[in-house]
Design an enzyme around this catalytic site. Sequence first.
Site, PDB file in Angstrom:
ATOM      1  N   ALA A 171      10.625 -95.509 -14.050  1.00 27.99           N
ATOM      2  CA  ALA A 171      11.208 -95.337 -12.754  1.00 27.99           C
ATOM      3  C   ALA A 171      11.176 -93.920 -11.983  1.00 27.99           C
ATOM      4  O   ALA A 171      11.012 -92.934 -12.798  1.00 27.99           O
ATOM      5  CB  ALA A 171      12.478 -95.813 -12.548  1.00 27.99           C
ATOM      6  N   GLY A 204      11.105 -97.440 -17.477  1.00 28.51           N
ATOM      7  CA  GLY A 204      10.773 -98.608 -16.498  1.00 28.51           C
ATOM      8  C   GLY A 204       9.206 -98.864 -16.870  1.00 28.51           C
ATOM      9  O   GLY A 204       8.831 -99.959 -16.839  1.00 28.51           O
ATOM     10  N   GLU A 231       9.147-100.911 -19.877  1.00 25.82           N
ATOM     11  CA  GLU A 231      10.226-102.203 -19.687  1.00 25.82           C
ATOM     12  C   GLU A 231       9.068-103.318 -18.914  1.00 25.82           C
ATOM     13  O   GLU A 231       9.031-104.433 -18.912  1.00 25.82           O
ATOM     14  CB  GLU A 231      11.308-101.937 -18.861  1.00 25.82           C
ATOM     15  CG  GLU A 231      12.186-101.233 -19.739  1.00 25.82           C
ATOM     16  CD  GLU A 231      13.556-100.631 -18.847  1.00 25.82           C
ATOM     17  OE1 GLU A 231      13.378-100.099 -17.803  1.00 25.82           O
ATOM     18  OE2 GLU A 231      14.732-101.042 -19.445  1.00 25.82           O
ATOM     19  N   GLU A 279      14.985 -92.843 -21.433  1.00 22.19           N
ATOM     20  CA  GLU A 279      16.165 -92.612 -20.504  1.00 22.19           C
ATOM     21  C   GLU A 279      17.076 -91.906 -20.902  1.00 22.19           C
ATOM     22  O   GLU A 279      17.885 -91.148 -20.356  1.00 22.19           O
ATOM     23  CB  GLU A 279      16.689 -94.108 -20.331  1.00 22.19           C
ATOM     24  CG  GLU A 279      15.591 -94.900 -19.356  1.00 22.19           C
ATOM     25  CD  GLU A 279      14.545 -95.841 -20.007  1.00 22.19           C
ATOM     26  OE1 GLU A 279      14.343 -95.219 -21.087  1.00 22.19           O
ATOM     27  OE2 GLU A 279      14.176 -96.496 -19.235  1.00 22.19           O
TER      28      GLU A 279
HETATM   29  N1  DAK Z   1       9.513 -90.000 -11.891  1.00 21.08           N
HETATM   30  C1  DAK Z   1       9.016 -89.196 -10.656  1.00 21.08           C
HETATM   31  N2  DAK Z   1       7.882 -88.362 -10.973  1.00 21.08           N
HETATM   32  C2  DAK Z   1       7.376 -88.071 -12.133  1.00 21.08           C
HETATM   33  C3  DAK Z   1       7.826 -89.114 -12.999  1.00 21.08           C
HETATM   34  C4  DAK Z   1       8.811 -89.963 -12.960  1.00 21.08           C
HETATM   35  N3  DAK Z   1       9.238 -90.768 -14.035  1.00 21.08           N
HETATM   36  N4  DAK Z   1       7.213 -88.513 -14.288  1.00 21.08           N
HETATM   37  C5  DAK Z   1       6.304 -87.827 -13.933  1.00 21.08           C
HETATM   38  N5  DAK Z   1       6.362 -87.403 -12.664  1.00 21.08           N
HETATM   39  C6  DAK Z   1       5.716 -86.464 -11.865  1.00 21.08           C
HETATM   40  C7  DAK Z   1       5.948 -85.090 -12.231  1.00 21.08           C
HETATM   41  O1  DAK Z   1       7.437 -84.822 -11.592  1.00 21.08           O
HETATM   42  C8  DAK Z   1       4.981 -84.361 -11.768  1.00 21.08           C
HETATM   43  O2  DAK Z   1       5.082 -83.911 -10.496  1.00 21.08           O
HETATM   44  P1  DAK Z   1       4.665 -82.599  -9.518  1.00 21.08           P
HETATM   45  O3  DAK Z   1       5.529 -81.549 -10.332  1.00 21.08           O
HETATM   46  O4  DAK Z   1       3.169 -82.646 -10.006  1.00 21.08           O
HETATM   47  O5  DAK Z   1       5.054 -83.228  -8.288  1.00 21.08           O
HETATM   48  C9  DAK Z   1       3.977 -85.145 -11.956  1.00 21.08           C
HETATM   49  O6  DAK Z   1       4.251 -86.445 -12.152  1.00 21.08           O
HETATM   50  C10 DAK Z   1       3.177 -84.765 -13.324  1.00 21.08           C
HETATM   51  O7  DAK Z   1       4.079 -84.826 -14.415  1.00 21.08           O
HETATM   52  P2  DAK Z   1       4.117 -83.896 -15.579  1.00 21.08           P
HETATM   53  O8  DAK Z   1       3.657 -82.205 -15.254  1.00 21.08           O
HETATM   54  O9  DAK Z   1       5.453 -83.684 -16.230  1.00 21.08           O
HETATM   55  O10 DAK Z   1       2.707 -84.290 -16.185  1.00 21.08           O
HETATM   56  P3  DAK Z   1       2.456 -84.403 -17.874  1.00 21.08           P
HETATM   57  O11 DAK Z   1       1.075 -85.116 -18.112  1.00 21.08           O
HETATM   58  O12 DAK Z   1       2.703 -83.299 -18.566  1.00 21.08           O
HETATM   59  O13 DAK Z   1       3.571 -85.452 -18.657  1.00 21.08           O
HETATM   60  C11 DAK Z   1       4.830 -87.420 -18.805  1.00 21.08           C
HETATM   61  C12 DAK Z   1       3.403 -87.004 -18.296  1.00 21.08           C
HETATM   62  C13 DAK Z   1       4.730 -88.916 -18.405  1.00 21.08           C
HETATM   63  C14 DAK Z   1       4.879 -87.330 -20.380  1.00 21.08           C
HETATM   64  C15 DAK Z   1       5.949 -86.575 -18.256  1.00 21.08           C
HETATM   65  O14 DAK Z   1       5.614 -86.553 -16.887  1.00 21.08           O
HETATM   66  C16 DAK Z   1       7.291 -87.287 -18.408  1.00 21.08           C
HETATM   67  O15 DAK Z   1       7.997 -87.261 -19.381  1.00 21.08           O
HETATM   68  N6  DAK Z   1       7.689 -88.054 -17.325  1.00 21.08           N
HETATM   69  C17 DAK Z   1       8.956 -88.573 -17.307  1.00 21.08           C
HETATM   70  C18 DAK Z   1       9.435 -89.746 -18.184  1.00 21.08           C
HETATM   71  C19 DAK Z   1      10.550 -90.591 -18.004  1.00 21.08           C
HETATM   72  O16 DAK Z   1      11.346 -90.069 -18.491  1.00 21.08           O
HETATM   73  N7  DAK Z   1      10.563 -91.799 -17.830  1.00 21.08           N
HETATM   74  C20 DAK Z   1      11.922 -92.537 -17.609  1.00 21.08           C
HETATM   75  C21 DAK Z   1      12.451 -92.541 -16.328  1.00 21.08           C
HETATM   76  S1  DAK Z   1      14.043 -93.489 -16.079  1.00 21.08           S
HETATM   77  C22 DAK Z   1      16.816-100.070 -13.193  1.00 21.08           C
HETATM   78  C23 DAK Z   1      15.697-100.461 -13.934  1.00 21.08           C
HETATM   79  C24 DAK Z   1      14.952 -99.452 -14.778  1.00 21.08           C
HETATM   80  C25 DAK Z   1      15.038 -98.151 -14.670  1.00 21.08           C
HETATM   81  C26 DAK Z   1      16.021 -97.628 -13.848  1.00 21.08           C
HETATM   82  C27 DAK Z   1      16.847 -98.512 -13.099  1.00 21.08           C
HETATM   83  N8  DAK Z   1      17.453-100.816 -12.605  1.00 21.08           N
HETATM   84  C28 DAK Z   1      17.439-102.338 -12.658  1.00 21.08           C
HETATM   85  C29 DAK Z   1      18.472-100.428 -11.594  1.00 21.08           C
HETATM   86  C30 DAK Z   1      14.312 -97.177 -15.301  1.00 21.08           C
HETATM   87  C31 DAK Z   1      14.414 -96.086 -15.436  1.00 21.08           C
HETATM   88  C32 DAK Z   1      13.509 -94.954 -15.904  1.00 21.08           C
HETATM   89  O17 DAK Z   1      12.450 -95.275 -16.174  1.00 21.08           O
END
Ligand code: DAK
Length: 255
Positions: A63, A106, A109, A129
Amino acid sequence: MSTVLTEIRGPVGLATLNRPDARNALSPEVFKELATALEAWDGDPEVRCIVIAGGDEWFAAGADIRDMASRGFQDMLDSPSTGFWPRMAAVRTPLIAAVSGYALGGGCELALACDMIVASERAEFGQPEILLGIIPGGGGTQRLARLLGKQRAMELVLTGRRITALEAEAMGLVNRVTKARDWLKESLDLAEVIARRPPLAVRLAKQAVLAADETTLAGGLSQERRLFELAMATEDRVEGMQAFIEKRKPEFRGR
Ligand code: DAK
């Protein structure tokens, strides 16, 4: 620019997540556009199977953290993300996730909510998460526990550790692992095989298999019996059986 590209390839609907600058993070727009595409195809008898894909390097990084960071409790209740999952669960057409690169949070998921997962050897899955101070909210805790067992699900959800495609295959999380360049082709090939099957029976079979996650064995068996009886009432099963007896190819019409 649309955040989800949609394309019809014969009997297969292909939805491609398209936010490369944010690693295909699932923004409210992505959730809305994807749900709209899935529902439209689900109502189109020409679409017999659906593939949800990302790009070579990212299926989806979860997400959108920037969007979530600015939301309070009340906003989250009304977010498109919250409404998305039941809309996806209501889709009767088979769904295949075509995963290459990261499928995190997400994104993982989303793949798990599909009926099958085809993964590139370069795919990585995970529920990170916990590292953000939240827990999976799109079904991850439940689907991983059912698929992998409680112990393995617990480790992934509590540590946020990512697993490779091969590890995912060994755990039973994915249907198959492909060479890096073949993930989309193999996903579409699988979709086409399913698309050639009689569509009413396909939907009934999907419903029957999903019942295994929802009910007791006795309840699931009784659902299967009712769905089997429905399949027996279709014109396609008359055609399928007749074609077998006459040693010819069946012509299924979805009736
Ligand atoms: N959200 C927003 N931006 C993201 C992002 C994300 N999840 N993942 C990456 N980006 C953006 C980064 O901020 C960066 O933006 P700029 O700085 O260039 O503007 C750009 O993408 C490149 O990211 P990185 O520089 O980090 O790229 P890398 O290749 O080095 O790394 C990575 C890729 C995917 C390993 C890394 O970006 C990463 O760890 N990202 C976050 C992964 C994460 O924590 N995902 C979980 C998110 S929480 C719900 C249902 C579901 C959910 C919530 C509620 N309800 C039913 C209410 C789900 C929640 C989640 O998924």
